[in-house]
Design an enzyme around this catalytic site. Structure first.
Site, PDB file in Angstrom:
ATOM      1  CB  SER B 154      33.899  48.715  34.441  1.00 39.25           C
ATOM      2  OG  SER B 154      34.215  48.273  33.165  1.00 39.25           O
ATOM      3  CG  ASP B 319      38.617  42.445  35.917  1.00 42.52           C
ATOM      4  OD1 ASP B 319      38.622  42.161  34.692  1.00 42.52           O
ATOM      5  OD2 ASP B 319      38.202  43.518  36.363  1.00 42.52           O
ATOM      6  CG  HIS B 352      35.228  43.574  34.343  1.00 43.87           C
ATOM      7  ND1 HIS B 352      36.096  44.447  34.974  1.00 43.87           N
ATOM      8  CD2 HIS B 352      34.345  44.357  33.674  1.00 43.87           C
ATOM      9  CE1 HIS B 352      35.750  45.699  34.690  1.00 43.87           C
ATOM     10  NE2 HIS B 352      34.691  45.663  33.907  1.00 43.87           N
TER      11      HIS B 352
END
Lengths: 409, 409
Positions: B154, B319, B352
């Site tokens: 991320s 995600d 995610h």
């Protein structure tokens, strides 16, 4: 091909109902007003009526415009009018504002006649089933025994589905656009964030903010922003805003630096001016609670066993809050019951908002459905107004400046 | 197959930097502390160091646990340890807390030595590039000229990518998990709602709430809820919560009626207790601003022209905030530059958050990458500690009770 026109200048009417409305939640609305509009004219055998149900941020003002407020155009004006997919040369279309709204019908901001103060926190929690009851009483008042169609998008589709379940003999067809038979946990979660934003705003005062001369605008703005984002697709937002910054280069602060931020603030500021926070709570809750299969241990096919209508179900590929998978669940349950179902999955980039936008294929599907319905049921247009519309003329109830997108669910 | 164990009890260290950090935004952090942890040991030729960069709600506490706080386990403990995909028998792993954080390194809640009061609103806006500068100084202090890998998920992946661009000679490989080279408008929009929730909380006091003895907890809770929802997939939430109600039947109110509501409130309450609102603003802004292609007229391939590292890029099918499409953009730009890129698109249902979870295929890909790297570069594990770790032992900085999911971005 008929040329397409607006229904033109329209007038809303306010009709008072003295009969109490007992809600699913066990409360009672002792009396109430419904505000509605009509387009086209009812035919002699009263067979051409179509009820259009509204979603979160919309009202009875479905088509046309108001004298003196020509830019205040109905929210589904691209769909409804002379020569349009739902053709008012042939159909008599009714838009009704649901109880609990802030756009004219009795809602939390209305005065409770028993106290002389706004209903506020004491306004009954409304469900989709309650709205359908209220709408059925309006149909009674208009002398409409059966609708050619009940139609809606998003939350409006829930109402159309509920009509088909509750009043199978009064619904000859149901048009469910961008709908679902129940929200997913993600959808409930987004609604919950919006509600928490409102309820935890210090200006909320437990729902009785009217007496304090304030509105929980901070919360309403946040609720609106969340809604706005989630009714659009990622791709549509990128197409519209990209990563464009407002000026040359970044300012490196926590204020507006990207176009999308500026847009969201502007839209949410406008929304917080005209929308009522209690209505937002109430309508998102009606979305959450809707789940006709719940009474049948989660079996949607069983819940739809009594339905008799023919159905048009339409969804949009990029709609991630009311995704095509949800529409397909409804289609499956309807076909399980050997009902006549047409299903269109429209390849459209605009997310949930697509149901409000003009899309050639989408509109062609709706047009074909209503054309076939008219042909097979021998529905002809009315010639002038055969009924006196009940209720008094409502001077100026509809909200000005409804945004053009993001007001769907 | 080595058996997998925890790195065991770990100790954080605090290192002070007197050299001012001039930020991309044009501000200066005159001096600052970084808190870090290490696992494994540096080998003789100092070739086995791996830097792990953290995301929004995480810290330098990447693996292991603390004596006296055994349940406070590092956020990527399933990935890093003896015999684990990033094997600490072979690699010397460093976790560092970025400036601006609320988990130990100097941040908005830290005391500004020039005023004797918390930095608050005066803390410089940080970008990914600023963090990489700070991390490079830590590498200098540790005597690490070049990393075997810089790795992150991320926002952590953004830092790894920035390392590869800014210090190509110091990064032999970069592992970018669930990352993107730039946020989409939708992602910026979600961040903006979270920031507005915080900034419009009356307890925010322009960022200087410390002096008022309050925290903008209402805003933090909303920010956390939005994050939590969007780091999970619709399917994962439905799997976890469904439409289950807390008790028998609905209460028909605006309080908790669904399990997912209860869960979100609990998680967001916890978060608002331990997280700092200014840090939330700062980190989401760093996410928004990251866009290395911006300096090259949006041409990411050009922005990566100087990179020399080999890359592992991994994404997860479900995600939707850092979707596979974003990873594929990076892969394309890297291969445009004829760089050595492995790409894995993992079929995982958890959204995610998948990057933090144990997934056999995902972990196998990371393991294979690090095994190959070691074999091809002749990387061997260190034998004991060849360097004295600089800085003083940090008694207890890491947050207790990090949630197990939803804390990714």
């Amino acid at each position: 091909m008929t040329s397409e026109h607006s229904v033109g200048a329209v007038t809303a009417r306010r009709l008072h109902f003295e009969q109490p409305l007992a809600t699913v939640a066990g409360a009672v609305l002792p009396s109430y007003d419904l505000v509605y509009e009509t387009y086209g004219s009812l035919n002699a055998d009263r067979s051409n009526a179509v009820l259009v149900c509204h979603a979160l941020n919309a009202s009875h003002h479905v088509a046309g415009w108001y004298v003196g407020d020509e830019n205040n155009i109905g929210w589904w004006d691209n769909m409804i009018g002379p020569g349009k997919p739902l053709d008012t040369n042939r159909y008599f279309v009714i838009g009704v504002n649901n109880p609990g709204s802030c756009f004219g019908s009795t809602g939390p901001a209305s005065i409770d006649p028993h106290t002389g103060t706004p209903w506020g926190s004491r306004f009954p929690v409304m469900t989709v089933a309650d709205w359908v009851e209220a709408q059925a009483r309006l149909a009674d008042a208009l002398g409409i025994a059966s609708f050619a169609a009940v139609m809606g998008g998003s939350l409006g589709a829930m109402q159309a589905l509920q009509w088909a379940i509750r009043y199978p003999q009064r619904v000859r067809s149901a048009v469910l656009v961008a709908g679902t038979a129940r929200l997913t946990a993600q959808n409930i979660a987004f609604n919950e964030v919006a509600r928490r934003a409102i309820v935890t705003d210090p200006d909320f005062h437990g729902g009785d903010y009217y007496a304090h001369g304030v509105k929980p605008k901070r919360g309403l703005r946040l609720a609106r922003m969340i809604g706005h984002i989630t009714y659009l697709s990622d791709d549509a937002m990128m197409e519209k805003f990209g990563r464009a910054s407002r000026a040359e280069g970044f300012k490196y602060h926590f204020d507006v630096d990207f176009e999308v931020e500026s847009y969201l603030r502007h839209q949410s500021d406008k929304f917080a001016e005209y929308f009522d926070a209690n209505t937002y709570l109430l309508i998102t809750r009606a979305l959450d609670y809707f789940d006709p299969a719940r009474a049948c241990n989660g079996d949607l096919s069983a819940a739809l066993a009594g339905a008799q209508a023919r159905f048009l179900v339409a969804s949009f590929t990029s709609d991630w809050r009311f995704s095509p998978a949800r529409s397909r669940e409804m289609v499956k349950a309807l076909t399980d019951n050997r009902l006549d179902v047409s299903y269109a999955e429209i390849d459209a980039p605009h997310g949930h908002d697509a149901f409000l936008l003009t899309d050639r294929r989408y509109h062609a599907v709706v047009r074909a459905f209503f054309d076939t319905l008219a042909r097979e049921q021998g529905i002809v247009g009315g010639a002038g107004q055969p009924i006196e519309l009940p209720g008094r003329v409502e001077p100026a109830v509809a909200p000005a400046g409804l945004p053009q997108s993001g007001f769907a669910a």
